[in-house]
Enzyme design. Structure first.
Site, short mmCIF file in Angstrom:
data_model
loop_
_atom_site.label_atom_id
_atom_site.label_comp_id
_atom_site.label_asym_id
_atom_site.label_seq_id
_atom_site.Cartn_x
_atom_site.Cartn_y
_atom_site.Cartn_z
N ARG A 50 32.22 49.34 31.82
CA ARG A 50 31.23 48.32 32.21
C ARG A 50 31.02 47.34 31.07
NH1 ARG A 50 26.27 49.40 31.20
NH2 ARG A 50 26.21 51.51 32.03
N TYR A 102 26.99 25.56 47.61
CA TYR A 102 27.46 26.69 48.42
C TYR A 102 26.24 27.38 49.05
CZ TYR A 102 29.53 31.26 49.30
OH TYR A 102 29.95 32.42 49.87
N ASP A 174 29.35 24.63 38.94
CA ASP A 174 30.21 25.51 39.73
C ASP A 174 31.52 24.75 39.95
OD1 ASP A 174 31.56 26.82 41.79
OD2 ASP A 174 29.71 27.49 42.76
N LYS A 199 38.47 32.37 45.01
CA LYS A 199 39.07 31.24 45.69
C LYS A 199 40.38 30.83 45.01
CE LYS A 199 35.21 31.77 47.92
NZ LYS A 199 33.99 31.09 47.57
C1 LIG Z 1 32.60 31.37 47.44
C2 LIG Z 1 31.79 30.53 46.56
C3 LIG Z 1 30.77 31.09 45.77
C4 LIG Z 1 30.40 32.55 45.83
O1 LIG Z 1 31.43 33.34 45.34
P1 LIG Z 1 31.71 34.86 45.82
O2 LIG Z 1 32.90 35.23 45.02
O3 LIG Z 1 31.96 34.79 47.30
O4 LIG Z 1 30.49 35.63 45.52
C5 LIG Z 1 30.08 30.24 44.92
N1 LIG Z 1 30.35 28.92 44.87
C6 LIG Z 1 31.31 28.35 45.63
C7 LIG Z 1 31.56 26.89 45.52
C8 LIG Z 1 32.06 29.14 46.51
O5 LIG Z 1 32.99 28.57 47.26
#
Ligand SMILES: *Cc1c(COP(=O)(O)O)cnc(C)c1O
Length: 381
Positions: A50, A102, A174, A199
């Site tokens: 961890r 998001y 982000d 992603k």
């Molecule tokens: C999918 C996504 C998230 C969240 O990520 P997870 O891995 O699904 O928890 C945050 N910001 C954006 C722009 C996303 O596309």
């Protein structure tokens, strides 16, 4: 001084030296919870997975190098990374966020941290002055996405970062949609870059992960403490999958964008489509901002169906594009943000922003461009 390596070279080599124990060329999956110590406190830098794990450390070093940051921390999901950033705040603190974030980020700030006394103001216009107007003397964090989700609008990151810093607030961006291949928010003045590694970074729709990158040693220390204390760390196996995916990020992004540009141009000329949202189109309001702060236009395309009532039929008739949440994988996906990714937004907010039933978001994959155009053409009939 040696010239720093290019992006593709860093993606393949940064943090990925041959395994010190065996010479394995590819970083092994260190599937172990604990590490044997020579004597209490005498060890090779790892005690418990961890807290730290060599496979995760390799991914963290690689992602830091790709974002041009000093430090990276990998989390069990993008949402866990976002939560760790929010945990830097205290009750009474205030957050300013772009209204088009998001859906899960909106839910996190509103429904989780809202209950812990952290208020969030969502800025609807995305001009620097709109952010300036939302700042208060309690604002400690400005949260941005650019391009935004799902409308693919652009925020001038450098201008907003300057305004936020003058007000004493941190700036987190982000960077999931742009990826470090196309945009580096730290170089534009951001303090923190967060990713859903689920992603494009992973790119193969087979793992969930997240990351935070920063060059600020103080923020890194606080976040490293939170990562270990809260425990939402990325597993060795998922670290390995994402590290494997990242190696081809540069090559994949080139094809994603080439296909997305074809799709955007095709849709813009289609009689069943009323409007196409793609930063690469000169008609896009953020085109110039994208040109200044990005190195390409990305692989996401959104558009409005002229016949909103025919949306369900469009999705049912769509071949090749899977109707699914998520994005950034090799396979093309289509989603209806108002019922899927942005279902957690209140209905009135969705309407105001234009997240209507006729809005379709595409994650354009790596299939042959011609096949994608044909699939869209048939579904739009
Ligand atoms: C999918 C996504 C998230 C969240 O990520 P997870 O891995 O699904 O928890 C945050 N910001 C954006 C722009 C996303 O596309």
């Amino acid at each position: 001084m040696n010239k720093p390596n290019g992006f593709a070279t860093r993606a393949i080599h940064a943090g990925q030296e041959p395994d010190p124990a065996t010479g394995a060329t590819i970083t092994p999956i260190y599937a172990t919870s604990t590490f044997t110590q020579e004597a209490p406190g005498v060890h090779k830098g790892y005690e418990y997975s961890r807290t730290g794990n060599p496979t995760r450390a390799a991914l963290e070093a690689c992602l830091a190098a790709l974002e041009g940051g000093e430090y990276c921390l990998a989390f069990a999901s993008g949402s866990a990374a976002n939560a760790a950033v929010a945990h830097l705040l205290s009750p009474g603190d205030h957050v300013v966020a772009a209204a088009e974030v998001y859906g899960g980020t909106y839910r996190l700030f509103t429904e989780v941290f809202g209950h812990w006394g952290i208020g969030t103001t969502y800025v609807k216009g995305l001009e620097p002055a709109d952010f300036a107007a939302a700042l208060t003397d309690r604002t400690r964090l400005v949260w941005l996405e650019s391009p935004t989700n799902p409308l693919l609008n652009l925020v001038d990151i450098a201008a907003v970062a300057k305004i936020a810093h003058e007000a004493g607030a941190l700036v987190a961006v982000d960077n999931t949609f742009a990826t470090p291949y196309l945009q580096n928010p730290l170089a534009l003045g951001a303090d923190l870059v967060v990713h859903s590694a689920t992603k494009y970074l992973n790119g193969h729709s087979d793992a969930i992960g997240g990351a935070i990158v920063t060059s600020d040693p103080g923020l890194y220390r606080e976040l490293k403490f939170l990562q270990n204390a809260e425990g939402a760390t990325l597993s060795p196996f998922d670290s390995w999958l994402i590290l494997r995916g990242v190696k081809t990020l540069a090559a994949r992004m080139e094809i994603h964008q080439a296909n997305a540009a074809k799709v955007a141009a095709f849709l813009e000329g289609h009689p069943a489509v009323s409007r196409v949202l793609y930063p690469g189109l000169p008609s896009h309001p953020g085109h110039d901002t994208a040109r200044r702060q990005m190195r390409g236009w990305g692989g996401m395309v959104s558009f409005y169906l002229k016949n909103e009532a025919g949306a369900e039929q469009f999705f049912r008739g769509l071949r090749l594009f899977a109707v699914a949440e998520s994005l950034g994988g090799v396979e093309s996906l289509a989603c209806q943000p108002c019922t899927m990714t942005h279902a957690s937004y209140p209905e009135t907010m969705r309407r105001e922003l234009g997240i209507t039933p006729g809005l379709v978001r595409l994650s354009v994959g790596l299939e042959d461009g011609e096949d994608l155009l044909e699939a869209l053409d048939r579904a739009l009939e």
